[in-house]
Design a protein around this motif. Structure first.
Motif, PDB file in Angstrom:
ATOM      1  N   ARG A 115       0.130   4.479   4.679  1.00  0.00           N
ATOM      2  CA  ARG A 115      -0.326   3.997   3.385  1.00  0.00           C
ATOM      3  C   ARG A 115      -0.316   5.136   2.368  1.00  0.00           C
ATOM      4  O   ARG A 115      -0.646   6.275   2.671  1.00  0.00           O
ATOM      5  N   GLY A 116       0.081   4.805   1.140  1.00  0.00           N
ATOM      6  CA  GLY A 116       0.134   5.790   0.077  1.00  0.00           C
ATOM      7  C   GLY A 116       1.385   6.646   0.078  1.00  0.00           C
ATOM      8  O   GLY A 116       1.581   7.457  -0.833  1.00  0.00           O
ATOM      9  N   ARG A 117       2.242   6.459   1.067  1.00  0.00           N
ATOM     10  CA  ARG A 117       3.447   7.280   1.157  1.00  0.00           C
ATOM     11  C   ARG A 117       4.547   6.800   0.205  1.00  0.00           C
ATOM     12  O   ARG A 117       4.547   5.665  -0.255  1.00  0.00           O
ATOM     13  N   LYS A 118       5.486   7.685  -0.062  1.00  0.00           N
ATOM     14  CA  LYS A 118       6.662   7.353  -0.858  1.00  0.00           C
ATOM     15  C   LYS A 118       7.730   6.852   0.116  1.00  0.00           C
ATOM     16  O   LYS A 118       8.240   7.617   0.948  1.00  0.00           O
ATOM     17  N   GLY A 128       0.796  -1.217   0.000  1.00  0.00           N
ATOM     18  CA  GLY A 128       0.000   0.000   0.000  1.00  0.00           C
ATOM     19  C   GLY A 128       0.827   1.264   0.000  1.00  0.00           C
ATOM     20  O   GLY A 128       0.372   2.321   0.456  1.00  0.00           O
ATOM     21  N   VAL A 129       2.085   1.176  -0.506  1.00  0.00           N
ATOM     22  CA  VAL A 129       2.963   2.344  -0.562  1.00  0.00           C
ATOM     23  C   VAL A 129       3.647   2.392  -1.924  1.00  0.00           C
ATOM     24  O   VAL A 129       3.627   1.419  -2.687  1.00  0.00           O
ATOM     25  N   GLU A 130       4.264   3.520  -2.232  1.00  0.00           N
ATOM     26  CA  GLU A 130       5.149   3.607  -3.394  1.00  0.00           C
ATOM     27  C   GLU A 130       6.537   3.205  -2.910  1.00  0.00           C
ATOM     28  O   GLU A 130       7.217   3.982  -2.222  1.00  0.00           O
TER      29      GLU A 130
END
Length: 322
Positions: free
Chosen positions: A293-296, A34-36
């Protein structure tokens, strides 16, 4: 403490003598987390781990008299190789005291870099054996957990991550004795205070977490682990203070979670990573990064020194022993 000048000087010392390892995107694993996800590939570093960054900085800063004495190191394997590599380049004798449980691949590699390896069977008397070797040879003892030159050298990883991924939001780092995360965290926070730094330990032994909670270094009897590179029996006052000041969170992962991360990195990223190097990705896959979640994210793959037998276990056995 470690300053900007210390970090800059360390980078100047090691430049051209270590690889500037790639920061690679691993989109398929990132989607599962769920992350980059990006991975800093210190498994591709000289000697197979990040340790030469510190070893070179330490050895190059020794005076002529200290170099003539030679150096003694206690290590589970990767620091041994890093210092042995640096010592050979500088023409400095190197003795390494390793536990008998150390990886056979790490023992052979350390000897290949010219060090004399002394295997010791009992973790309870490891420190005493190191002191015996140091006294016999009148050599300089390398402090694996508290030497600022080692920590500053490791900080070069943080600087490279910022250069390659300027908008990174979270950096995830393996934690054994804590020197790696100390150097990286200082480098990141002094340049980008908003970057979150998360350390990952083995659930079977949370040395740095417990040391920070106690406000001082503790000693820890380690159980056998697939992440043998995180098997430090103690840490230092310097690490406790740097982690307390610069690290945002410390989490832990199980043996099974580490194995799953090693398999995932090999299958999806085509990267052979040792257990210690895979704990950051293990924490991401296991959902330990709450609120991120969704973070780089950049996860440091700290090493790739894996015995072939371990690779066979990973490929063929779901429940191989540590």
């Amino acid at each position: 403490m470690i300053t900007r000048d210390d970090l800059d000087q360390a980078r100047a010392v090691i430049r051209g003598h270590v690889h500037r390892t790639p920061l690679l995107s691993v989109a398929s694993l990132g989607a599962r987390c769920g992350v980059e996800l990006h991975v800093k590939c210190e498994n591709l570093q000289k000697t197979g781990s990040y340790k030469p960054r510190g070893g070179l900085n330490l050895v190059e800063r020794l005076g002529d008299a200290e170099k003539r004495r030679g150096v003694v190191v206690m290590s589970a394997g990767n620091l041994a190789q890093g210092v042995a590599y640096a010592a050979r380049r500088a023409g400095v004798r190197c003795w390494v005291v390793m536990l008998g449980t150390a990886s056979a691949a790490k023992i052979r590699a350390t000897e290949g870099y010219g060090a004399e390896v002394i295997l010791h069977p009992d973790p309870a008397t490891w420190f005493e054996r190191v002191e015996e070797v140091r006294t016999r040879h009148e050599a300089l003892l390398v402090d694996p957990w508290g030497d600022p030159a080692l920590i500053a050298g490791y900080g070069s990883i943080g600087a490279e991550i910022l250069e390659d991924l300027p908008d990174v939001e979270v950096v995830v780092v393996p934690v054994g004795g804590g020197t790696l995360i100390s150097g990286i965290a200082v480098a990141l926070k002094l340049h980008r205070p908003t970057v979150q730094v998360v350390g990952v330990e083995c659930a079977s032994g949370r040395l740095v977490h417990d040391s920070v909670a106690a406000g001082k270094p503790i000693r820890l009897a380690r159980a056998p682990s697939i992440a043998d590179g995180l098997g430090s029996p103690t840490t230092s006052d310097l690490v406790v203070e740097l982690v307390r000041r610069y690290v945002d969170d410390l989490v832990a992962v199980s043996e099974a979670e580490i194995r799953e991360a090693m398999r995932g990195l090999l299958e999806r990223g085509k990267l052979l990573v040792e257990g210690a190097g895979a704990v950051g990705v293990a924490a991401l896959l296991a959902g330990r990064m709450e609120g991120r979640r969704g973070r780089k994210v950049a996860a440091v793959l700290s090493g790739g020194n894996v015995d072939f037998e371990r690779v066979r276990e990973l490929l063929g056995q779901e429940d191989a022993p540590p």
